[in-house]
Design a protein around this motif. Structure first.
Motif, short mmCIF file in Angstrom:
data_model
loop_
_atom_site.label_atom_id
_atom_site.label_comp_id
_atom_site.label_asym_id
_atom_site.label_seq_id
_atom_site.Cartn_x
_atom_site.Cartn_y
_atom_site.Cartn_z
N TYR A 55 26.84 37.89 117.45
CA TYR A 55 27.00 39.21 116.86
C TYR A 55 28.48 39.53 116.60
O TYR A 55 29.36 39.12 117.37
CB TYR A 55 26.39 40.28 117.76
N PRO A 56 28.76 40.26 115.51
CA PRO A 56 30.16 40.60 115.20
C PRO A 56 30.86 41.33 116.34
O PRO A 56 32.06 41.11 116.59
CB PRO A 56 30.05 41.49 113.95
N GLU A 57 30.14 42.21 117.04
CA GLU A 57 30.75 42.98 118.13
C GLU A 57 31.24 42.05 119.24
O GLU A 57 32.36 42.17 119.75
CB GLU A 57 29.74 43.98 118.71
N SER A 58 30.39 41.09 119.61
CA SER A 58 30.75 40.14 120.67
C SER A 58 31.83 39.19 120.17
O SER A 58 32.79 38.88 120.90
CB SER A 58 29.52 39.35 121.12
N GLY A 59 31.67 38.70 118.94
CA GLY A 59 32.65 37.77 118.39
C GLY A 59 34.05 38.36 118.36
O GLY A 59 35.03 37.69 118.72
#
Length: 383
Positions: A55-59
């Motif tokens: 996910y972009p948030e985690s990345g």
């Protein structure tokens, strides 16, 4: 009396204290540790650093952490022994290979390096790997910038610099209670007396639920052991970090020559910091199926860390309903790789009184709204 008291002298607590002092000029900071510095999960992991999350948030969060790791030796003036040998994920079926392609493409869309590897690529990269055994290998993908650091070096580097900046590091100081008034924590009751502060932060990994309960706060976190093992040391023979989610094993070689092996999380909640025979059996049978040459080595040590597992396998970092209490928890199997970014963003959050932009997706209220960030697959092991 302190401006900020941080409970927990592991990587996250020490990093938070360091960034509070260095970046924000907070003068009166104390880190309280019931044992010795770095003696909890920081010293009970497999030392992996990576940012290949779906996910972009985690990345975005873990990429910030990896970038901080890349400059950490210069920032702390201490060799943390960063070895960017690559993080290799392998797959064992055409279906899993298709999922890996989607995962790798999502990572690239997040602006993070990732590359698909064929069977032929794997044969060149890891010649020791058995491609046609019980679990045939169809391919995989790699993040070349991923790798390992020395966990004791990371802990001591942060502790050394934080102490030089005036942070009080208090070891053998267990918190046994909290004094609260009007939805605020006024003081913590410790084995060394009562300590007051304006703000408090809990960086205690698998013991987060216990400490939060002292302030009347219930966290959506379960504590589960995660086991690891090392063999006797040998000359350098394995120059990457390889993991297989299918058979629940990951393996690397340490700078001391030991083969470091990780397994899936235990199936039951516990605060135990020890291994168990069933996990040993499953992990080593998977290891020897993929890398049979390691069958000649002797097991030297085994241990477990206490994973603070949130329901969506993503962290909970930031303010709580208790007015001046902050938490850094829910890291699951990803706590070590998050140490620099976890400390950096939590320090910013404490000083500014609102979540850092990278932490906004990881607030406690997401469990009320249902806006979860489910990173169970990207954790690299079974839960």
């Amino acid at each position: 009396h302190y401006d900020v008291v941080i409970v927990g002298g592991g990587g996250h607590g020490l990093a938070t204290a360091y960034y509070l002092a260095r970046k924000h000029g907070v003068q009166r900071v104390a880190v309280l540790e019931k044992g010795y510095l770095g003696g909890g999960n920081t010293g009970r992991n497999t030392q992996v650093s990576r940012s290949n999350y779906f996910y972009p948030e985690s990345g975005a969060f873990y990429e910030h952490s990896l970038q901080l790791f890349e400059g950490l030796a210069d920032d702390l003036n201490f060799n943390v022994m960063l070895s960017q040998r690559g993080i290799l994920s392998i797959c064992h079926s055409p279906h899993e290979m298709e999922l890996h392609r989607r995962w790798a493409n999502a990572i690239r869309m997040n602006g993070i390096d990732s590359r698909i590897l064929s069977r032929g690529d794997l044969e060149k990269r890891v010649p020791q790997l058995r491609l046609d055994g019980r679990y045939p290998v169809h391919g995989g993908f790699i993040q070349e910038r991923g790798g390992t650091t020395r966990h004791d070096a990371v802990a001591w580097a942060y502790a050394r610099r934080a102490s030089a900046l005036g942070v009080d590091l208090v070891q053998q100081c267990e918190v046994r209670g909290m004094q609260t008034t009007d939805n605020r924590v006024m003081a913590v009751e410790t084995t060394r007396g009562v300590i007051t502060a304006d703000r408090f932060a809990l960086c205690v990994a698998g013991h987060s639920s216990q400490l939060a309960a002292m302030a009347g706060l219930r966290l959506p976190v379960t504590s589960i052991p995660l086991q690891a093992f090392v063999t006797e040391p040998v000359r350098p023979v394995f120059d990457t970090v390889m993991m297989s989610a299918k058979v629940h094993v990951y393996v690397a070689q340490s700078d001391r020559g030991e083969i470091v092996v990780g397994a899936g999380a235990d199936l039951y909640p516990s605060f135990a910091q020890r291994g168990s025979l069933d996990i040993h059996r499953d992990a080593f049978s998977a290891l020897l199926e993929l890398l049979p040459m390691f069958g000649r080595l002797r097991l030297m040590r085994h241990w477990a860390g206490i994973c603070d597992m949130a329901y969506d396998v993503s962290p909970i970092v930031g303010p709580t309903p208790v007015e001046n209490l902050y938490v850094s928890t829910g890291w699951g199997t990803g706590g070590y790789k998050a140490i620099p970014a976890g400390g950096d963003t939590l320090a910013w959050t404490i000083v500014n009184g609102r979540p850092h932009d990278l932490l906004r997706p990881f607030q406690l209220d997401r469990f009320r709204s249902g806006r979860l960030v489910d990173e169970g697959a990207a954790s690299g092991v079974a839960h």
